[in-house]
Design a protein around this motif. Structure first.
Motif, PDB file in Angstrom:
ATOM      1  N   PRO A  29       0.826  -1.211   0.000  1.00 12.86           N
ATOM      2  CA  PRO A  29       0.000   0.000   0.000  1.00 12.86           C
ATOM      3  C   PRO A  29       0.860   1.261   0.000  1.00 12.86           C
ATOM      4  N   SER A  30       0.313   2.333  -0.555  1.00  9.64           N
ATOM      5  CA  SER A  30       0.981   3.628  -0.478  1.00  9.64           C
ATOM      6  C   SER A  30       0.977   4.109   0.965  1.00  9.64           C
ATOM      7  N   GLN A  31       1.745   5.149   1.239  1.00 14.83           N
ATOM      8  CA  GLN A  31       1.775   5.693   2.594  1.00 14.83           C
ATOM      9  C   GLN A  31       0.394   6.193   3.017  1.00 14.83           C
ATOM     10  N   ALA A  32      -0.333   6.801   2.075  1.00 12.48           N
ATOM     11  CA  ALA A  32      -1.675   7.305   2.399  1.00 12.48           C
ATOM     12  C   ALA A  32      -2.620   6.151   2.727  1.00 12.48           C
ATOM     13  N   ARG A  33      -2.541   5.081   1.940  1.00 14.37           N
ATOM     14  CA  ARG A  33      -3.398   3.922   2.191  1.00 14.37           C
ATOM     15  C   ARG A  33      -3.000   3.241   3.494  1.00 14.37           C
ATOM     16  N   MET A 100     -12.636 -10.227   9.683  1.00 12.71           N
ATOM     17  CA  MET A 100     -12.990  -9.035   8.908  1.00 12.71           C
ATOM     18  C   MET A 100     -11.844  -8.568   8.013  1.00 12.71           C
ATOM     19  N   ASN A 101     -12.206  -7.814   6.986  1.00 12.76           N
ATOM     20  CA  ASN A 101     -11.215  -7.188   6.129  1.00 12.76           C
ATOM     21  C   ASN A 101     -10.516  -6.067   6.889  1.00 12.76           C
ATOM     22  N   SER A 102      -9.288  -5.801   6.510  1.00  9.18           N
ATOM     23  CA  SER A 102      -8.462  -4.862   7.280  1.00  9.18           C
ATOM     24  C   SER A 102      -8.876  -3.408   7.110  1.00  9.18           C
ATOM     25  N   ASP A 103      -9.667  -3.093   6.087  1.00 11.11           N
ATOM     26  CA  ASP A 103     -10.087  -1.697   5.887  1.00 11.11           C
ATOM     27  C   ASP A 103     -11.522  -1.453   6.350  1.00 11.11           C
ATOM     28  N   ILE A 104     -11.999  -2.314   7.224  1.00  9.23           N
ATOM     29  CA  ILE A 104     -13.333  -2.145   7.800  1.00  9.23           C
ATOM     30  C   ILE A 104     -13.206  -1.592   9.218  1.00  9.23           C
ATOM     31  N   VAL A 105     -14.066  -0.632   9.535  1.00 11.36           N
ATOM     32  CA  VAL A 105     -14.107  -0.033  10.869  1.00 11.36           C
ATOM     33  C   VAL A 105     -15.436  -0.407  11.525  1.00 11.36           C
ATOM     34  N   SER A 133     -16.745   9.703   6.257  1.00 13.00           N
ATOM     35  CA  SER A 133     -15.778  10.731   5.858  1.00 13.00           C
ATOM     36  C   SER A 133     -15.553  10.779   4.357  1.00 13.00           C
ATOM     37  N   CYS A 134     -15.900   9.717   3.644  1.00  9.20           N
ATOM     38  CA  CYS A 134     -15.719   9.688   2.175  1.00  9.20           C
ATOM     39  C   CYS A 134     -16.751   8.744   1.570  1.00  9.20           C
ATOM     40  N   CYS A 219     -10.753   5.678   1.424  1.00 14.00           N
ATOM     41  CA  CYS A 219     -10.887   7.006   0.819  1.00 14.00           C
ATOM     42  C   CYS A 219      -9.865   7.243  -0.287  1.00 14.00           C
ATOM     43  N   ILE A 220      -8.868   6.349  -0.427  1.00 17.75           N
ATOM     44  CA  ILE A 220      -7.873   6.445  -1.501  1.00 17.75           C
ATOM     45  C   ILE A 220      -8.442   5.673  -2.685  1.00 17.75           C
TER      46      ILE A 220
END
Length: 257
Positions: A29-33, A100-105, A133-134, A219-220
């Motif tokens: 992943p990129s730094q932002a991701r 769960m998937n790692s990008d789930i809150v 937020s997005c 959001c990326i």
């Protein structure tokens, strides 16, 4: 507590956590991701507790994961659902698993106030909401025709069969053939194979996505796994099912919904 990949010989005594979270991390992943993924880890760790977080990591990441999880296992390649379920059965000392998937809150209020206790033969496969937020970039899925909110929206007049969070009781039934889901979670349709494996073993699939809120923190917009892109083949072609919403479950498990 970092450990190398290993086979655990006997199931643990199941004590402690209200529920344990199991997720996998890796890729490039990129730094932002990566900051997004770290944000998700921080939120979920605050809900479940650091000692109840289990991370399977398949590549070096420039983040101190030990801030968010006590249990960190480094592996050479991304775990499939089959391997994740094996790990949970053998290594997690909790009665309830949240896979769960790692990008789930997770929604802190709901996952604290509601009773996260499926029965022994239930699998709760929970459909996500876009992150507040997005909502545009985190909404929908690979196909542009999918609704922004996969939980509440319709696709071609039907509910979307999708789930990034699965809740079940440990140990799960030995009748569940986990080899049916020997695919990684980010493959298109992988969650449908997971539901099929449990359904064939006599489990009832429920989806309380209207009360147990889960948000897709993505959001990326430009970064998406190759196996999750619309051009990637689906892995669930032999099992076409739906993941029906069960709002009646919400009144049973949550005092206020």
């Amino acid at each position: 507590q970092q450990q190398q990949e290993q086979q655990v010989q006997k199931p643990p005594t199941r004590i402690g956590c209200t529920f344990a979270i199991l997720t996998s991390l890796g890729g490039n992943p990129s730094q932002a991701r990566l900051r997004e993924l770290e944000q998700a880890l921080e939120i979920n760790s605050n809900i479940a507790g650091k000692a109840c977080m289990h991370l399977i990591v398949d590549s070096p990441l420039e983040v101190d994961l030990s801030k968010y999880a006590t249990h960190i296992t480094h592996v050479k390649q991304q775990y499939t659902y089959h391997r994740l379920l094996q790990y949970a059965q053998e290594s997690i000392a909790a009665r309830t698993l949240v896979l769960m998937n790692s990008d789930i809150v997770l929604d802190a209020d709901r996952f604290t106030a509601c009773s996260i206790k499926p029965s022994a033969k239930e699998l709760w496969s929970i459909t996500r909401h876009p992150h507040p937020s997005c909502p545009k970039t985190s909404g929908g899925g690979a196909a542009k025709s999918l609704p922004d909110n996969l939980c509440t929206g319709l696709h071609k007049g039907r509910q979307v069969s999708s789930a990034d969070v699965h809740v079940l009781q440990l140990p799960f039934s030995l009748a569940v053939d986990t080899t049916l889901v020997n695919v990684t979670p980010n493959n298109r349709g992988a969650e449908n194979l997971l539901m099929a494996a449990f359904k064939q073993a006599g489990y009832t699939i429920k989806n309380p996505c209207h009360c147990l809120l889960t948000y897709h923190l993505h959001c990326i917009a430009s970064e998406r796994s190759d196996t999750a892109k619309l051009s990637a083949p689906r892995v669930d072609t032999k099992w076409k099912g739906t993941n029906p919403r069960t709002p009646q479950l919400c009144s049973d498990i949550c005092a206020q919904t």
